[in-house]
Design a protein around this motif. Structure first.
Motif, short mmCIF file in Angstrom:
data_model
loop_
_atom_site.label_atom_id
_atom_site.label_comp_id
_atom_site.label_asym_id
_atom_site.label_seq_id
_atom_site.Cartn_x
_atom_site.Cartn_y
_atom_site.Cartn_z
N PRO A 59 0.82 -1.21 0.00
CA PRO A 59 0.00 0.00 0.00
C PRO A 59 0.86 1.26 0.00
CG PRO A 59 0.07 -0.96 2.20
CD PRO A 59 0.78 -1.92 1.29
N VAL A 60 0.29 2.31 -0.53
CA VAL A 60 0.93 3.62 -0.48
C VAL A 60 -0.18 4.66 -0.44
CG1 VAL A 60 1.06 3.92 -2.99
CG2 VAL A 60 2.70 5.11 -1.53
N CYS A 61 0.08 5.76 0.21
CA CYS A 61 -0.92 6.84 0.28
C CYS A 61 -0.19 8.17 0.32
CB CYS A 61 -1.85 6.66 1.47
SG CYS A 61 -1.03 6.39 3.04
N ALA A 62 -0.94 9.24 0.19
CA ALA A 62 -0.32 10.56 0.13
C ALA A 62 -1.26 11.61 0.70
CB ALA A 62 0.05 10.92 -1.31
N GLN A 63 -0.66 12.63 1.30
CA GLN A 63 -1.36 13.84 1.69
C GLN A 63 -0.83 14.97 0.81
OE1 GLN A 63 0.13 13.65 5.70
NE2 GLN A 63 -1.90 13.19 6.52
N VAL A 64 -1.70 15.58 0.03
CA VAL A 64 -1.28 16.66 -0.85
C VAL A 64 -1.77 17.98 -0.26
CG1 VAL A 64 -1.38 17.63 -3.17
CG2 VAL A 64 -1.27 15.15 -2.85
N ILE A 65 -0.84 18.87 0.04
CA ILE A 65 -1.11 20.13 0.72
C ILE A 65 -0.96 21.27 -0.27
CG2 ILE A 65 -0.45 21.60 2.67
CD1 ILE A 65 1.08 19.02 3.73
N ALA A 66 -1.99 22.12 -0.37
CA ALA A 66 -1.92 23.29 -1.24
C ALA A 66 -1.14 24.40 -0.55
CB ALA A 66 -3.33 23.77 -1.57
N LEU A 67 -0.16 24.97 -1.26
CA LEU A 67 0.71 26.00 -0.69
C LEU A 67 0.57 27.35 -1.37
CD1 LEU A 67 3.96 23.89 -0.17
CD2 LEU A 67 2.18 24.43 1.51
#
Length: 521
Positions: A59-67
């Motif tokens: 498994p892999v996951c991500a948190q994408v944060i808008a900057l």
């Protein structure tokens, strides 16, 4: 794999909850802050698989944060809702085709790897090379709290169901604070406050001072405390042990104004911080026995009867630079013109927050506190942080939930951050959450909190600390966490007495809904 109890869906949704039709004071949801009406399809949680060839799949996951400015940060993780599971932190830039990411692997198994990836057409794909190599493919997911929309039990006190703001009033940030800005006015100057304290016998006590900005204190002409500082006013910022003589004593304070607000407060307590009895206060410098004495028991030890003199300043000099210059009140107080200092305003004011017809209230014009007060209790509350991609740290979706008006569980857009005590879910300056459960901005979140108030014996001595248990989006992040003292910027007052639920205004348009409390014990 996600933690049990978290609902995962693979479409972008923001659930609506309206427990009832909003009242006549509501405004259309379209009149919410623009920061609550924005959207960003890139930001948020992604989940899928990584393929490392002979190393297998996982498994892999991500948190994408808008900057802001079309830039992003992607935290590539081996699992959600755990600490120390970062595989890589990538920087992303918007291109004509989507968002392109690149960056090095994190320390550990991915140390020495280089990552390249793209978000395009609803897929987050890429690969890594170096010490190990492989590829990954993820889709957008929304992970919802299992307690969203929880209905209040039969005995609950419903503080907000979306229909009106009647259960709330404006929060007085420091109900014992003296407003020197209104009484004296001006910038880069000083004011002196004088009060008389009567005690039936000589005793050593604790003097608790709050000031905006710096403060000096004298008791019976002896300098007992000095703190040249630039800060906002909060009760009990400085504590000093002082000796009071039998009968009348004179307390003199010097308060500096270095810009902005200007105020002070003072309280007398036992040496161990407990409540004092038998003390009285009066304004003025005379020691006439017929003076009108006000028992400090009635104000929880806070001194409300003062005289004021000032302002004092020197043209071209800052208050900080002049802090140690002796102005007339500390040279010969009897020759100075004193006037009565207005007492703090403590009248209840209506809740100033905006009620939206979607069954939501939005932060506006100051903090609020519930009219109902509580000792031991549990709270359900739902909140949504605004989309503020250009802001950073404490300026990004900041608010707070204060149990009893005194103990803060922080609200903040700290999505994808480390998870500190001043970030979302932290008990401010007491304990960081076990794991950062903060959802992306614009997504509804839940706190389910159990608060056990501190215990006191018949003499007012504390026998047990208060404790807080917090479930953030369904996951326990604090369990029976001791809180030895109220956190900063709370309502103050005696921790042995009931207090209301305080929601903080920190200048950001955070939204709240579905708030109810169950008293326990």
């Amino acid at each position: 794999m996600t933690r049990p109890g978290i609902l995962v869906v693979c479409i972008w949704i923001v659930p609506a909850l309206c427990a009832g039709a909003a009242g006549s004071g509501a405004v259309p949801a379209s009149e919410a802050s623009p920061l609550q009406l924005a959207s960003d399809p890139i930001m948020g949680d992604w989940q899928g698989e990584r393929d490392m060839g002979e190393g297998g799949r996982g498994p892999v996951c991500a948190q994408v944060i808008a900057l802001g400015g079309g830039t992003y940060q992607a935290n590539i993780l081996s699992a959600f809702d755990k600490r120390d599971v970062t595989l890589a932190v990538l920087e992303g830039t918007t291109t004509a085709q989507g968002v392109a990411f690149t960056g090095p692997g994190a320390k550990g198994p991915m140390d020495g790897t280089n990552w390249n990836a793209t978000i395009q057409g609803g897929r987050f794909t890429g690969g890594f090379t170096g010490a190990v190599s492989g590829a990954f493919d993820m889709k957008k997911v929304v992970r919802l709290s299992p307690t969203l929309g929880a209905k209040p039990p039969e005995k609950a006190v419903v503080l907000f169901d979306g229909t009106n703001l009647d259960a709330w009033k404006k929060m007085v940030s420091n109900p014992w604070g003296l407003d020197l800005k209104a009484a004296v006015g001006g910038e880069q100057r000083f004011a002196y406050l004088r009060a008389r304290i009567w005690t039936p016998g000589s005793q050593r006590v604790q003097l608790e001072l709050g000031s905006d900005d710096g403060v000096k204190a004298w008791v019976n002409g002896t300098l007992v405390h000095t703190n040249n500082v630039f800060r906002g006013l909060s009760a009990g910022q400085d504590k000093v042990q002082v000796d009071l003589a039998e009968g009348w004593n004179t307390l003199l304070l010097k308060i500096s104004q270095g810009g902005g607000d200007w105020g002070a407060c003072a309280r007398l307590r036992r040496e161990d911080g407990g409540a004092l009895t038998g003390l009285s206060a009066a304004a003025g410098g005379s020691t006439a026995e017929d003076a009108v004495r006000v028992a400090l028991d009635e104000s929880e030890g806070y001194i409300l009867d003062w005289e004021v003199s000032g302002p004092y300043h020197r043209d071209g000099k800052t208050a900080e630079a002049l802090f140690d210059e002796a102005f007339p009140p500390e040279q010969d107080a009897g020759s100075v013109e004193w006037r009565v200092m207005p007492k703090p305003e403590r009248e209840d004011e209506a809740c100033p927050w905006k009620l939206l017809d979607s069954g939501v209230m939005e932060v506006r014009s100051g903090g609020i506190v519930s009219k109902a007060t509580f000792m031991d209790h549990r709270v359900h509350i739902e909140f949504r942080t605004p989309f503020m991609p250009d802001a950073r740290e404490q300026a990004r979706g900041n608010s707070g939930v204060y149990l009893q008006g005194r103990y803060e569980v922080q609200v903040l857009d700290s999505y994808g951050l480390e998870g500190l005590d001043n970030e979302c879910g932290g008990i401010y300056k007491v304990a960081r959450p076990r794991v950062n459960m903060c959802a992306p901005p614009l997504q509804w979140q839940t706190y389910d909190i159990v608060f056990r108030a501190p215990r006191y014996d018949a003499s007012g001595n504390r026998t047990n600390e208060g404790t807080i248990t917090v479930r953030h989006n369904g996951v326990v992040i604090h369990e029976d966490q001791p809180v030895s003292a109220p956190t900063a910027a709370g309502a103050g007052g005696e921790a042995s007495q009931p207090g209301g639920l305080h929601l903080q205004d920190h200048g950001n348009p955070v939204q709240f809904r579905n708030i109810w409390v169950v008293a326990e014990g």
